[in-house]
Design a protein around this motif. Sequence first.
Motif: not given
Length: 160
Positions: A80-85, A115-117, A120-122
């Motif tokens: 899980m990405c810690s920014f976008c979950h 974080i997403c590799e 590009a969480c957005s």
Amino acid sequence: MQPLTETDIRGAFINATADELEQMTIPGLHETIWNDREYLGWRDPQAARRGYIVLWMDDRPVGIVLRAAGGSLRPGIAAMCSFCHSPQPATQVRLFSAARAGDAGRNGNTIGSYICEDLACSILIRVAPPHLNPPSTIATRGQQLLERAQNFITDVMKTA
Ligand SMILES: [Zn+2]
């Protein structure tokens, strides 16, 4: 997010060395859809391990240089990405470290986060079909994403 110019971006970095700033590749800003982003994040095509995040904090653009850890998490497990979950295959989430601002960073003090590799969480929080991802859900996830990213940058700014 409010749009950023190349000048904004170049002046925003709080933990970059002079060499890193000089070598930084700026993404194609004319293609950027600012309304659909919480932060501007990109990997450097000229430096495989390097990534950058720039976002607005109190009306000021703040940017950090990130370094991706070598290797990925074990394939097959979920991560899980810690920014976008967003839950994702482990290969699409990576441990990034950021040097702290100022002397602490120059002395090797870093902090890390998964974080997403592609940073590009957005995009990721907007890809689900509309019946699973109504605008109100995207707005909530976007706000949470921005807060988590800002919290990480606040940590990078702490010099102790
Ligand atoms: Zn993410």
